[in-house]
Design a protein around this motif. Structure first.
Motif, PDB file in Angstrom:
ATOM      1  N   ASP A 129       1.680 -55.779   7.025  1.00 54.01           N
ATOM      2  CA  ASP A 129       1.931 -54.977   5.833  1.00 54.01           C
ATOM      3  C   ASP A 129       0.885 -53.865   5.696  1.00 54.01           C
ATOM      4  OD1 ASP A 129       1.795 -54.391   2.786  1.00 54.01           O
ATOM      5  OD2 ASP A 129       3.573 -55.638   2.979  1.00 54.01           O
ATOM      6  N   PRO A 130       1.341 -52.597   5.508  1.00 53.83           N
ATOM      7  CA  PRO A 130       2.670 -52.144   5.086  1.00 53.83           C
ATOM      8  C   PRO A 130       3.690 -51.895   6.200  1.00 53.83           C
ATOM      9  CG  PRO A 130       1.180 -50.282   5.116  1.00 53.83           C
ATOM     10  CD  PRO A 130       0.352 -51.500   5.471  1.00 53.83           C
ATOM     11  N   ALA A 131       3.440 -52.334   7.431  1.00 55.03           N
ATOM     12  CA  ALA A 131       4.457 -52.241   8.480  1.00 55.03           C
ATOM     13  C   ALA A 131       5.653 -53.113   8.092  1.00 55.03           C
ATOM     14  CB  ALA A 131       3.892 -52.700   9.816  1.00 55.03           C
ATOM     15  N   THR A 132       6.809 -52.746   8.610  1.00 57.11           N
ATOM     16  CA  THR A 132       8.026 -53.498   8.320  1.00 57.11           C
ATOM     17  C   THR A 132       8.636 -54.010   9.627  1.00 57.11           C
ATOM     18  OG1 THR A 132       9.346 -51.470   8.392  1.00 57.11           O
ATOM     19  CG2 THR A 132       8.490 -52.153   6.235  1.00 57.11           C
TER      20      THR A 132
ATOM     21  N   ASN B 297      -4.046 -55.574  14.940  1.00 49.29           N
ATOM     22  CA  ASN B 297      -3.088 -55.314  13.871  1.00 49.29           C
ATOM     23  C   ASN B 297      -2.526 -53.902  13.944  1.00 49.29           C
ATOM     24  OD1 ASN B 297      -6.018 -55.109  12.898  1.00 49.29           O
ATOM     25  ND2 ASN B 297      -5.008 -53.870  11.328  1.00 49.29           N
ATOM     26  N   HIS B 298      -1.189 -53.814  13.788  1.00 45.09           N
ATOM     27  CA  HIS B 298      -0.501 -52.537  13.604  1.00 45.09           C
ATOM     28  C   HIS B 298      -0.381 -52.317  12.105  1.00 45.09           C
ATOM     29  CE1 HIS B 298       2.342 -49.297  13.761  1.00 45.09           C
ATOM     30  NE2 HIS B 298       3.294 -50.021  13.200  1.00 45.09           N
ATOM     31  N   MET B 299      -0.963 -51.211  11.620  1.00 43.36           N
ATOM     32  CA  MET B 299      -1.105 -50.987  10.175  1.00 43.36           C
ATOM     33  C   MET B 299      -1.937 -52.143   9.607  1.00 43.36           C
ATOM     34  SD  MET B 299       2.498 -49.312   9.003  1.00 43.36           S
ATOM     35  CE  MET B 299       3.175 -47.891   9.853  1.00 43.36           C
ATOM     36  N   GLY B 300      -1.440 -52.799   8.539  1.00 42.28           N
ATOM     37  CA  GLY B 300      -2.150 -53.990   8.065  1.00 42.28           C
ATOM     38  C   GLY B 300      -3.179 -53.761   6.991  1.00 42.28           C
ATOM     39  N   SER B 301      -3.178 -52.586   6.351  1.00 47.11           N
ATOM     40  CA  SER B 301      -4.210 -52.321   5.354  1.00 47.11           C
ATOM     41  C   SER B 301      -4.162 -53.323   4.207  1.00 47.11           C
ATOM     42  CB  SER B 301      -4.081 -50.897   4.817  1.00 47.11           C
ATOM     43  OG  SER B 301      -2.792 -50.661   4.283  1.00 47.11           O
ATOM     44  N   ARG B 302      -2.970 -53.778   3.837  1.00 47.75           N
ATOM     45  CA  ARG B 302      -2.866 -54.791   2.780  1.00 47.75           C
ATOM     46  C   ARG B 302      -3.016 -56.198   3.345  1.00 47.75           C
ATOM     47  NH1 ARG B 302       0.774 -50.905   0.389  1.00 47.75           N
ATOM     48  NH2 ARG B 302       2.593 -51.721   1.498  1.00 47.75           N
ATOM     49  N   MET B 303      -2.408 -56.441   4.492  1.00 48.36           N
ATOM     50  CA  MET B 303      -2.394 -57.807   5.017  1.00 48.36           C
ATOM     51  C   MET B 303      -3.771 -58.267   5.466  1.00 48.36           C
ATOM     52  SD  MET B 303      -0.141 -60.163   5.271  1.00 48.36           S
ATOM     53  CE  MET B 303      -0.693 -61.842   5.501  1.00 48.36           C
ATOM     54  N   THR B 304      -4.532 -57.403   6.107  1.00 48.74           N
ATOM     55  CA  THR B 304      -5.838 -57.831   6.617  1.00 48.74           C
ATOM     56  C   THR B 304      -6.866 -58.045   5.505  1.00 48.74           C
ATOM     57  OG1 THR B 304      -6.488 -55.520   7.029  1.00 48.74           O
ATOM     58  CG2 THR B 304      -5.541 -56.758   8.882  1.00 48.74           C
ATOM     59  N   ALA B 305      -6.503 -57.688   4.279  1.00 49.19           N
ATOM     60  CA  ALA B 305      -7.371 -57.962   3.130  1.00 49.19           C
ATOM     61  C   ALA B 305      -7.089 -59.328   2.512  1.00 49.19           C
ATOM     62  CB  ALA B 305      -7.209 -56.869   2.071  1.00 49.19           C
ATOM     63  N   GLN B 306      -6.087 -60.043   3.038  1.00 47.78           N
ATOM     64  CA  GLN B 306      -5.703 -61.356   2.505  1.00 47.78           C
ATOM     65  C   GLN B 306      -6.472 -62.445   3.255  1.00 47.78           C
ATOM     66  OE1 GLN B 306      -3.346 -61.378  -0.094  1.00 47.78           O
ATOM     67  NE2 GLN B 306      -3.654 -59.172   0.074  1.00 47.78           N
ATOM     68  N   ARG B 307      -7.402 -63.090   2.567  1.00 46.03           N
ATOM     69  CA  ARG B 307      -8.304 -64.002   3.270  1.00 46.03           C
ATOM     70  C   ARG B 307      -7.608 -65.250   3.811  1.00 46.03           C
ATOM     71  NH1 ARG B 307     -13.575 -63.467   3.735  1.00 46.03           N
ATOM     72  NH2 ARG B 307     -13.695 -62.031   1.958  1.00 46.03           N
ATOM     73  N   GLU B 308      -6.737 -65.879   3.030  1.00 48.87           N
ATOM     74  CA  GLU B 308      -6.120 -67.129   3.480  1.00 48.87           C
ATOM     75  C   GLU B 308      -5.316 -66.954   4.768  1.00 48.87           C
ATOM     76  OE1 GLU B 308      -3.125 -70.719   1.994  1.00 48.87           O
ATOM     77  OE2 GLU B 308      -3.485 -69.004   0.693  1.00 48.87           O
ATOM     78  N   PRO B 309      -4.386 -65.980   4.848  1.00 52.37           N
ATOM     79  CA  PRO B 309      -3.651 -65.836   6.111  1.00 52.37           C
ATOM     80  C   PRO B 309      -4.527 -65.369   7.259  1.00 52.37           C
ATOM     81  CG  PRO B 309      -3.009 -64.131   4.539  1.00 52.37           C
ATOM     82  CD  PRO B 309      -3.827 -65.128   3.791  1.00 52.37           C
ATOM     83  N   MET B 310      -5.573 -64.582   6.981  1.00 50.58           N
ATOM     84  CA  MET B 310      -6.462 -64.164   8.058  1.00 50.58           C
ATOM     85  C   MET B 310      -7.265 -65.353   8.592  1.00 50.58           C
ATOM     86  SD  MET B 310      -5.911 -61.014   8.808  1.00 50.58           S
ATOM     87  CE  MET B 310      -4.174 -61.373   8.441  1.00 50.58           C
ATOM     88  N   THR B 311      -7.673 -66.237   7.704  1.00 53.17           N
ATOM     89  CA  THR B 311      -8.373 -67.446   8.141  1.00 53.17           C
ATOM     90  C   THR B 311      -7.457 -68.302   9.009  1.00 53.17           C
ATOM     91  OG1 THR B 311      -9.717 -67.447   6.119  1.00 53.17           O
ATOM     92  CG2 THR B 311      -9.595 -69.508   7.354  1.00 53.17           C
ATOM     93  N   TRP B 312      -6.199 -68.453   8.564  1.00 55.91           N
ATOM     94  CA  TRP B 312      -5.243 -69.228   9.359  1.00 55.91           C
ATOM     95  C   TRP B 312      -5.021 -68.582  10.716  1.00 55.91           C
ATOM     96  CZ3 TRP B 312      -0.693 -68.067  11.755  1.00 55.91           C
ATOM     97  CH2 TRP B 312       0.016 -69.156  12.291  1.00 55.91           C
ATOM     98  N   LEU B 313      -4.866 -67.242  10.739  1.00 58.84           N
ATOM     99  CA  LEU B 313      -4.603 -66.539  11.997  1.00 58.84           C
ATOM    100  C   LEU B 313      -5.732 -66.754  12.989  1.00 58.84           C
ATOM    101  CD1 LEU B 313      -3.046 -64.557  13.786  1.00 58.84           C
ATOM    102  CD2 LEU B 313      -4.199 -62.684  12.577  1.00 58.84           C
ATOM    103  N   MET B 314      -6.972 -66.653  12.535  1.00 58.83           N
ATOM    104  CA  MET B 314      -8.091 -66.800  13.463  1.00 58.83           C
ATOM    105  C   MET B 314      -8.148 -68.210  14.043  1.00 58.83           C
ATOM    106  SD  MET B 314      -8.769 -63.765  13.385  1.00 58.83           S
ATOM    107  CE  MET B 314      -8.259 -62.495  12.219  1.00 58.83           C
ATOM    108  N   GLY B 315      -7.817 -69.205  13.220  1.00 55.02           N
ATOM    109  CA  GLY B 315      -7.755 -70.563  13.733  1.00 55.02           C
ATOM    110  C   GLY B 315      -6.644 -70.736  14.756  1.00 55.02           C
TER     111      GLY B 315
END
Length: 260
Positions: free
Chosen positions: A81-84, A117-135
């Motif tokens: 996000d904001p990629a679709t 990440n492609h785009m991702g200005s909103r998504m990469t600011a979300q800590r919970e999903p980023m923590t899950w992704l790194m795991g």
């Protein structure tokens, strides 16, 4: 006195002729898989340039095979996000759906050694999903490159907290699509590499970008810059944040609730 002057002259001459101090650079080209012609031009660039392939493109899988066969590092250019599109991550999507989209994207881009990440200005600011992704990337033995499309990103901080192999982008090459502007950004990348010892640059398969890189990459060595792969850069940086991204090697946006 004459001997001292002669010695000083020799020392100065030696300094003038000495090669520049070595610094390291990695270059990633994003948004690949959309055009066979541009993909081929990117693959023809000299040196270990990384191919970041989008999963929702017509040539993603074929080009990943080509790039891998050519010995290039392939990474998944993951829409956020904001990629679709069918693979894009958005805030509020359940983790099991994020996992399904990641799985599907990795199937479309075989041989991926990591993701960015492609785009991702909103998504990469979300800590919970980023923590899950790194795991999840740690489990899969993949690395992460934070494209840093927003200063609010917590992605690299979460990677560092987990001990995941990762990098953060230092310079975008082609926000302005002219040869002059792109050459200027490449010079900035060289300056950054000399100042901090390394620089990670991201560009796109625009004709201007590919033209500048085809001309300038062979000149990097004479400027004291060694172009290296992302895995080599990860080893060089040792998962440390660069000065523009944090303090004393730690990212500014690290969670205050987590020890690193």
């Amino acid at each position: 006195m004459r001997y001292l002057l002669s010695l000083l002259f020799c020392l100065l001459a030696g300094v003038a002729q000495a090669a520049p101090a070595k610094a390291y650079m990695s270059i990633i080209i994003d948004d690949l898989g959309q055009s066979s012609e541009r993909d081929s031009r990117t693959l023809a660039l000299p040196g270990p340039v990384t191919m970041a392939i989008m999963p929702d493109t017509p040539h993603a899988t074929d080009f990943a095979h080509q790039a891998h066969k050519a010995g290039r590092t392939v990474i998944l250019h993951m829409p956020m996000d904001p990629a679709t599109g069918p693979y894009a991550w958005h805030p509020g999507i359940a983790l099991d759906e994020l996992a399904r989209r990641l799985d599907a994207a990795l199937v479309k881009v075989p041989y991926a050694a990591g993701i960015n990440n492609h785009m991702g200005s909103r998504m990469t600011a979300q800590r919970e999903p980023m923590t899950w992704l790194m795991g999840e990337l740690q489990r899969r033995h993949l690395f992460f490159v934070d494209s840093r499309t927003s200063a609010a990103t917590v992605a690299a901080a979460e990677a560092q907290a987990l001990g995941l192999a990762h990098l953060s982008r230092d310079v975008f090459l082609d926000d302005v699509r002219t040869n002059e502007a792109i050459a200027g950004q490449l010079r900035l990348g060289i300056e950054v590499a000399r100042k901090q010892g390394s620089a990670v640059l991201i560009g796109h398969p625009y004709p201007q970008t590919l033209s500048v890189l085809a001309q300038e990459i062979p000149r990097l060595k004479s400027q004291g810059i060694e172009l290296i792969s992302l895995r080599q850069m990860i080893a060089e940086r040792g998962n440390q944040a660069m000065p523009a991204h944090g303090r004393q090697g730690r990212y500014t946006n690290a969670s205050p609730l987590r020890k690193q």
